[in-house]
Enzyme design. Structure first.
Site, mmCIF file in Angstrom:
data_model
loop_
_atom_site.group_PDB
_atom_site.id
_atom_site.type_symbol
_atom_site.label_atom_id
_atom_site.label_comp_id
_atom_site.label_asym_id
_atom_site.label_seq_id
_atom_site.Cartn_x
_atom_site.Cartn_y
_atom_site.Cartn_z
ATOM 1 C CB SER A 240 -5.500 -10.791 -3.537
ATOM 2 O OG SER A 240 -6.872 -10.518 -3.296
ATOM 3 C CE LYS A 241 -5.395 -16.781 -8.689
ATOM 4 N NZ LYS A 241 -4.693 -17.489 -7.599
ATOM 5 N NE ARG A 242 -9.756 -10.075 -1.090
ATOM 6 C CZ ARG A 242 -9.863 -8.799 -0.819
ATOM 7 N NH1 ARG A 242 -11.008 -8.175 -1.007
ATOM 8 N NH2 ARG A 242 -8.841 -8.116 -0.344
ATOM 9 C CG HIS A 243 -8.440 -6.407 -5.464
ATOM 10 N ND1 HIS A 243 -7.480 -6.857 -4.585
ATOM 11 C CD2 HIS A 243 -9.281 -5.639 -4.733
ATOM 12 C CE1 HIS A 243 -7.724 -6.357 -3.382
ATOM 13 N NE2 HIS A 243 -8.815 -5.622 -3.441
ATOM 14 N N GLY A 244 -9.620 -9.195 -9.243
ATOM 15 C CA GLY A 244 -9.607 -9.459 -10.691
ATOM 16 C C GLY A 244 -8.247 -9.981 -11.116
#
Ligand code: GLU
Length: 472
Positions: A240-244
């Site tokens: 997800s976005k958390r991972h970049g």
């Protein structure tokens, strides 16, 4: 033609194309091309509040960038769900007339109470079936499903997955206000588009038994199903976005070549021996959905960059120049008018940049004079002694009959010998003057590519810099 493979990619345009969606699209595309079948693009835009034309355009653009061409789909009308409402209505009416679906007028508040009660008992909510036999002529249309037994999804990747009917309920096909539900649209679309293989993310596996029961109610044969596992972040939770960055566009804008992206996505969950680098033709020839792993694949940024670098190293100079052209503004450089010059200098940077963007970042000195000099290096090389050496170099280079890597190397070696210096001393001094730093592609090539006039101008600018510093 019966027996022809027909697959589809069916994005919901509620955002940009993400790597997971792109991989699903690619697996469908490869499967279609391998079997000389049809790849269909369908836009699942029934969620009107979240679907936008801008997102559709972005998805189309990303698919085009990856060269995943579709045989049927937009802009031809009829491939957006909002254009297909009459088809859903027709199928709903048929199911009702055949007694396979019934209307339900349970109040939303009542259903909500039942849902909460089920939650409190830690059970999944199932509609009670209260309206099944009431013979209503209006309301929400529900699919009548068998109370007993189980539905087995024979998944090409996961094998048989059994869903007990006691976990399912008479789900809604068409809401009271007349809008068809997502699962119903998918089934009607897959049926009417004569889809033979449904290849999609395994987040849709829980929907599949519901959909299979709807196929059966409609009397249609089931397509083959393949549910591709999710892409994971390094912590093994769903990417997800958390991972970049996860949108395909972000990778394009970072300067990853499309073929590296395709190669990387293909290898994400699919493999063929130890081979890492595949041409598109090889992928088409070798890909089989049955070889896709059933476990999640971790997105490995470093691997993608490695592939990007491999692609860049293999590109011929003209293609490289064309591919890099859009990145000049992004790194704050004016787009050079001389394309041939770009094609001459870029190959010298191939070892140094893993993306198109990085190539320009490490090679910006080819396109502009240094704005500044690396501090420590300037302290070492731009000294009084350095000024003297620069003067000697300038004199030598002005007098050279021709300005090629060979003649330049000879001139440097000769001057070095005369001054009792190592080649590296003159080389680093020159690099600093030309590029503002002490790392660059092979120096004599750089000098020759910049050309005599430009090289001399930069050596003189370095002299001026030393003089200016002396005064301050
Ligand atoms: N529209 C769904 C999605 O974007 C795909 C549905 C399907 O492939 O059946 O996740």
């Amino acid at each position: 033609m019966s027996g022809t493979v027909r697959v589809r990619f069916a994005p919901s345009p509620t955002g940009h194309l993400h790597v997971g969606g792109a991989r699903t699209a690619l697996f469908n595309w490869l499967y279609a091309r391998h079997h000389r079948g049809a790849f269909i693009l369908r836009i699942e835009d029934t969620d009107r509040s979240r679907s936008t034309d801008a997102n559709i355009a972005a998805i189309v653009e990303a698919l085009e960038w990856l060269s995943l061409d579709w045989d049927e789909g937009p802009p031809t009308p009829g491939y957006r769900q909002t254009e297909r409402l009459a088809i859903y209505r027709e199928h709903a009416e048929w199911l009702f007339a055949a007694g396979r679906a019934y209307y339900c007028d349970c109040a939303p508040e009542q259903l909500e109470r039942e849902r909460r009660a089920a939650q409190a008992r830690k059970e999944t909510f199932r509609y009670s079936g209260r309206c099944r036999d009431r013979g209503l002529a209006a309301g929400a249309l529900r699919l009548r499903i068998p109370d007993e037994g189980a539905t087995i999804v024979n998944d090409l990747i996961h094998g048989p997955v059994t869903f007990d009917h006691r976990q399912l309920d008479d789900w809604i096909l068409v809401r009271t206000e007349g809008t068809p539900t997502y699962n119903f649209c998918v089934v009607v679309d897959d049926v009417t588009m004569r889809i033979t293989h449904v290849i999609r993310g395994n987040d849709h596996l829980p929907n599949t038994p519901k959909q299979i029961l709807c196929y059966e109610a409609l009397g249609y044969p089931l397509p083959e199903m393949a549910h591709v596992s999710m892409i994971l972040g390094p912590d093994r939770s769903r990417l997800s976005k958390r991972h970049g960055a996860t949108s395909v566009q972000a990778f394009r804008d970072a300067g990853i070549p499309a073929e590296a992206m395709v190669n990387y996505l293909a290898r994400l969950g699919w493999s063929h021996g130890d081979q890492e680098i595949f041409t598109r033709e090889e992928l088409i020839e070798l890909f089989d959905i049955k070889d896709v792993a059933s476990s999640g694949a971790v997105f490995d940024h470093a691997k993608l960059e490695w592939l990007s670098h491999q692609c860049i190293k293999r590109m011929d100079a003209d293609r490289l120049a064309a591919a890099v052209a859009p990145f000049f503004p992004a790194v704050g450089l004016a787009v050079p008018r001389d394309r041939e010059y770009v094609a001459r200098v870029l190959p010298t940077l191939r070892e140094r940049g893993k993306t198109f963007r990085e190539l320009l970042e490490v090679g910006r000195f080819y396109f502009e004079r240094p704005r500044d000099y690396a501090r420590e290096a300037a302290d070492t090389y731009f000294t009084e002694t350095g000024a003297g050496r620069l003067a000697a170099l300038i004199a030598r280079l002005e007098a050279l009959p021709s300005f090629t890597p060979d003649t330049l190397e000879r001139a440097y070696r000769d001057l070095g010998a005369e001054l009792g210096l190592k080649l590296v001393d003159l080389a680093q001094l020159t690099r600093l003057a030309l590029s503002g730093g002490t790392a660059s592609p092979p120096l004599f090539e750089v000098l020759a590519l910049l050309g005599r006039e430009e090289a001399l101008a930069r050596l003189r600018a370095a002299q001026d810099w030393i003089i200016a510093r002396r005064r301050s």
